[in-house]
Design a protein around this motif. Structure first.
Motif, PDB file in Angstrom:
ATOM      1  N   ALA A  97      -7.905  -8.581 -11.885  1.00 52.02           N
ATOM      2  CA  ALA A  97      -7.255  -9.730 -12.280  1.00 52.02           C
ATOM      3  C   ALA A  97      -5.903  -9.444 -12.983  1.00 52.02           C
ATOM      4  N   ASP A  98      -5.626  -8.196 -13.166  1.00 51.08           N
ATOM      5  CA  ASP A  98      -4.241  -7.768 -13.794  1.00 51.08           C
ATOM      6  C   ASP A  98      -3.246  -7.687 -12.470  1.00 51.08           C
ATOM      7  N   GLY A  99      -3.593  -7.739 -11.138  1.00 48.59           N
ATOM      8  CA  GLY A  99      -2.749  -7.616 -10.235  1.00 48.59           C
ATOM      9  C   GLY A  99      -2.963  -7.817  -8.681  1.00 48.59           C
ATOM     10  N   LEU A 100      -2.134  -7.642  -7.909  1.00 46.35           N
ATOM     11  CA  LEU A 100      -2.603  -8.087  -6.559  1.00 46.35           C
ATOM     12  C   LEU A 100      -3.019  -6.931  -5.715  1.00 46.35           C
ATOM     13  N   THR A 101      -3.834  -6.944  -5.011  1.00 44.93           N
ATOM     14  CA  THR A 101      -4.422  -5.859  -4.209  1.00 44.93           C
ATOM     15  C   THR A 101      -3.546  -5.564  -2.876  1.00 44.93           C
ATOM     16  N   VAL A 102      -3.613  -4.487  -2.268  1.00 45.90           N
ATOM     17  CA  VAL A 102      -2.785  -4.198  -1.100  1.00 45.90           C
ATOM     18  C   VAL A 102      -2.831  -5.365  -0.143  1.00 45.90           C
ATOM     19  N   GLY A 103      -4.081  -5.852   0.271  1.00 44.20           N
ATOM     20  CA  GLY A 103      -4.455  -6.755   1.126  1.00 44.20           C
ATOM     21  C   GLY A 103      -3.815  -8.042   0.784  1.00 44.20           C
ATOM     22  N   ARG A 161       0.634 -12.133   1.566  1.00 42.81           N
ATOM     23  CA  ARG A 161       1.683 -12.891   0.871  1.00 42.81           C
ATOM     24  C   ARG A 161       3.081 -12.688   1.274  1.00 42.81           C
ATOM     25  N   LEU A 162       3.254 -11.486   1.602  1.00 41.15           N
ATOM     26  CA  LEU A 162       4.837 -10.903   2.065  1.00 41.15           C
ATOM     27  C   LEU A 162       4.978 -10.932   3.518  1.00 41.15           C
ATOM     28  N   GLY A 163       3.901 -10.981   4.381  1.00 37.39           N
ATOM     29  CA  GLY A 163       4.008 -10.563   5.835  1.00 37.39           C
ATOM     30  C   GLY A 163       4.328  -9.223   6.089  1.00 37.39           C
ATOM     31  N   VAL A 164       3.824  -8.242   5.272  1.00 36.62           N
ATOM     32  CA  VAL A 164       4.226  -7.079   5.550  1.00 36.62           C
ATOM     33  C   VAL A 164       2.720  -6.269   5.698  1.00 36.62           C
ATOM     34  N   THR A 165       2.566  -5.370   6.797  1.00 37.76           N
ATOM     35  CA  THR A 165       1.570  -4.839   7.008  1.00 37.76           C
ATOM     36  C   THR A 165       0.896  -3.569   6.124  1.00 37.76           C
ATOM     37  N   VAL A 166      -0.285  -3.545   5.926  1.00 35.10           N
ATOM     38  CA  VAL A 166      -1.026  -2.683   4.866  1.00 35.10           C
ATOM     39  C   VAL A 166      -0.456  -1.289   5.027  1.00 35.10           C
ATOM     40  N   GLY A 205     -11.897   1.371 -10.028  1.00 36.07           N
ATOM     41  CA  GLY A 205     -12.415   1.834  -8.825  1.00 36.07           C
ATOM     42  C   GLY A 205     -11.403   2.837  -8.078  1.00 36.07           C
ATOM     43  N   GLY A 206     -10.137   2.794  -8.547  1.00 42.27           N
ATOM     44  CA  GLY A 206      -9.047   3.334  -7.918  1.00 42.27           C
ATOM     45  C   GLY A 206      -8.359   2.828  -6.617  1.00 42.27           C
ATOM     46  N   TYR A 207      -8.377   1.496  -6.818  1.00 41.86           N
ATOM     47  CA  TYR A 207      -7.529   0.418  -5.865  1.00 41.86           C
ATOM     48  C   TYR A 207      -6.500   0.224  -6.422  1.00 41.86           C
ATOM     49  N   ARG A 208      -5.335   0.326  -5.598  1.00 42.50           N
ATOM     50  CA  ARG A 208      -3.988  -0.036  -5.820  1.00 42.50           C
ATOM     51  C   ARG A 208      -3.816  -1.438  -6.421  1.00 42.50           C
ATOM     52  N   LEU A 209      -2.990  -1.801  -7.463  1.00 40.90           N
ATOM     53  CA  LEU A 209      -2.729  -3.339  -7.915  1.00 40.90           C
ATOM     54  C   LEU A 209      -1.278  -3.159  -8.208  1.00 40.90           C
ATOM     55  N   TYR A 210      -0.660  -4.506  -7.517  1.00 43.13           N
ATOM     56  CA  TYR A 210       0.681  -4.700  -7.660  1.00 43.13           C
ATOM     57  C   TYR A 210       1.007  -5.625  -8.607  1.00 43.13           C
ATOM     58  N   GLU A 252       8.203  -8.392  -6.876  1.00 44.43           N
ATOM     59  CA  GLU A 252       9.679  -8.519  -7.099  1.00 44.43           C
ATOM     60  C   GLU A 252      10.283  -7.366  -6.346  1.00 44.43           C
ATOM     61  N   ARG A 253      10.143  -6.329  -6.541  1.00 42.67           N
ATOM     62  CA  ARG A 253      10.756  -5.064  -5.679  1.00 42.67           C
ATOM     63  C   ARG A 253      10.375  -5.374  -4.435  1.00 42.67           C
ATOM     64  N   LEU A 254       9.072  -5.490  -4.128  1.00 41.98           N
ATOM     65  CA  LEU A 254       8.937  -5.609  -2.518  1.00 41.98           C
ATOM     66  C   LEU A 254       9.440  -6.750  -1.905  1.00 41.98           C
ATOM     67  N   HIS A 255       9.759  -7.954  -2.596  1.00 32.93           N
ATOM     68  CA  HIS A 255      10.345  -9.062  -1.947  1.00 32.93           C
ATOM     69  C   HIS A 255      11.783  -8.552  -1.647  1.00 32.93           C
ATOM     70  N   ARG A 256      12.471  -7.797  -2.377  1.00 33.59           N
ATOM     71  CA  ARG A 256      13.893  -7.523  -2.203  1.00 33.59           C
ATOM     72  C   ARG A 256      13.864  -6.390  -0.915  1.00 33.59           C
ATOM     73  N   ILE A 257      12.796  -5.648  -1.004  1.00 38.28           N
ATOM     74  CA  ILE A 257      12.776  -4.590   0.101  1.00 38.28           C
ATOM     75  C   ILE A 257      12.547  -5.210   1.439  1.00 38.28           C
ATOM     76  N   VAL A 258      12.007  -6.262   1.355  1.00 41.36           N
ATOM     77  CA  VAL A 258      11.661  -7.105   2.693  1.00 41.36           C
ATOM     78  C   VAL A 258      12.781  -7.863   3.268  1.00 41.36           C
ATOM     79  N   VAL A 259      13.633  -8.449   2.037  1.00 42.74           N
ATOM     80  CA  VAL A 259      14.736  -8.953   2.485  1.00 42.74           C
ATOM     81  C   VAL A 259      15.874  -8.000   3.093  1.00 42.74           C
ATOM     82  N   TYR A 260      15.900  -6.833   2.485  1.00 39.42           N
ATOM     83  CA  TYR A 260      16.856  -6.086   3.143  1.00 39.42           C
ATOM     84  C   TYR A 260      16.361  -5.359   4.477  1.00 39.42           C
ATOM     85  N   ARG A 261      15.050  -5.190   4.479  1.00 40.31           N
ATOM     86  CA  ARG A 261      14.644  -4.683   5.834  1.00 40.31           C
ATOM     87  C   ARG A 261      14.891  -5.771   6.833  1.00 40.31           C
ATOM     88  N   GLU A 262      14.723  -7.082   6.597  1.00 38.18           N
ATOM     89  CA  GLU A 262      15.047  -8.073   7.672  1.00 38.18           C
ATOM     90  C   GLU A 262      16.352  -8.212   7.959  1.00 38.18           C
TER      91      GLU A 262
END
Length: 267
Positions: A7-13, A18-23, A43-48, A54-64
């Motif tokens: 509940a504290d964040g979003l999983t990789v999936g 949400r961003l249209g970026v591959t795992v 359990g050791g799963y990554r959470l964003y 927000e950082r990922l959004h900016r990365i996606v914009v610059y990658r595009e």
């Protein structure tokens, strides 16, 4: 990293969807330290977190926009980075790429036209280059007859890059060869002699302007020059009997290279 719940964040999936970026991309950005999830579950799963997203959004914009990952890292992490300058440099690269693509588009259009028309010259240009006896319908007839062959594909690939000057040079070379063939026959040059063989080889080299011509294929052409009424009339119009003399010369040159003209095929 903290031990937290989903509940504290979003999983990789979830971020991937949400961003249209591959795992795989998210894992790669994590591995190189470009965008690491701030949290992990018990359990050791990554959470964003929201900040991570927000950082990922900016990365996606610059990658595009086409920026490389190192340039993106500098923009995001270096407070002294000149972002407008980086974007201007990227804009210049995009402009160059657009110019290249436009030239590629022009080349593709010419290749399509060459496949469909056979000759990228106006009727007036054809008459000026090939003479008043030239029939502008011949390229279309040739496509109808030979369009499925390898030689037609090779021919149009060459034709697509040629303008009137190149075609004029080829037409001049052909006309000069035909004049020399007529003179050689008048002078009593014997088929199979060094002089005749040299002319046969010269014909093969000039014909390579259209497509690669093997000696066996040249033998087949020689037969056609003599047997086809149109070709025979053309050569015999230069000199009476030239079609037969030239066919005999091609056959003799082929024999000198171990080819039996009677069994030669188009290969």
């Amino acid at each position: 990293m903290s031990d937290v719940t989903d509940a504290d964040g979003l999983t990789v999936g979830q971020v991937s969807a949400r961003l249209g970026v591959t795992v795989r991309a998210l894992h790669h950005w994590d591995d190189i330290g470009l965008a690491r999830p701030s949290l992990r579950t018990t359990g050791g799963y990554r959470l964003y977190t929201a900040d991570d997203l927000e950082r990922l959004h900016r990365i996606v914009v610059y990658r595009e926009l086409g920026l490389g990952l190192d340039r993106i890292r500098a923009i995001l992490d270096d407070s002294a980075a000149d972002v407008p300058d980086a974007l201007r440099a990227q804009r210049a690269q995009v402009t160059e790429r657009i110019d290249r693509l436009q030239q590629l588009g022009i080349g593709l259009d010419r290749m399509i036209d060459a496949h469909e028309r056979g000759l990228l010259l106006t009727v007036e240009q054809q008459a000026a280059i090939f003479g008043p006896r030239w029939n502008p319908d011949w390229p279309a007839q040739a496509r109808q007859r030979y369009g499925g062959t390898t030689q037609w594909q090779q021919y149009v690939e060459r034709a697509a890059s040629r303008g009137p000057e190149e075609w004029q040079a080829i037409a001049d070379a052909v006309a000069d060869l035909e004049r020399v063939l007529g003179d050689a026959m008048d002078a009593g040059v014997i088929p199979g002699s060094p002089a005749a063989n040299q002319l046969v080889e010269r014909h093969r080299e000039i014909f390579a302007s259209y497509f690669p011509l093997t000696r066996q294929m040249q033998v087949c052409l020689g037969r056609m020059f003599e047997a086809d009424p149109g070709f025979a009339a053309h050569y015999d119009g230069i000199r009476a009997g030239l079609a037969t003399w030239f066919r005999r010369s091609i056959d003799a040159a082929a024999r000198a290279h171990g080819i039996d003209p009677d069994t030669a095929t188009w290969r």
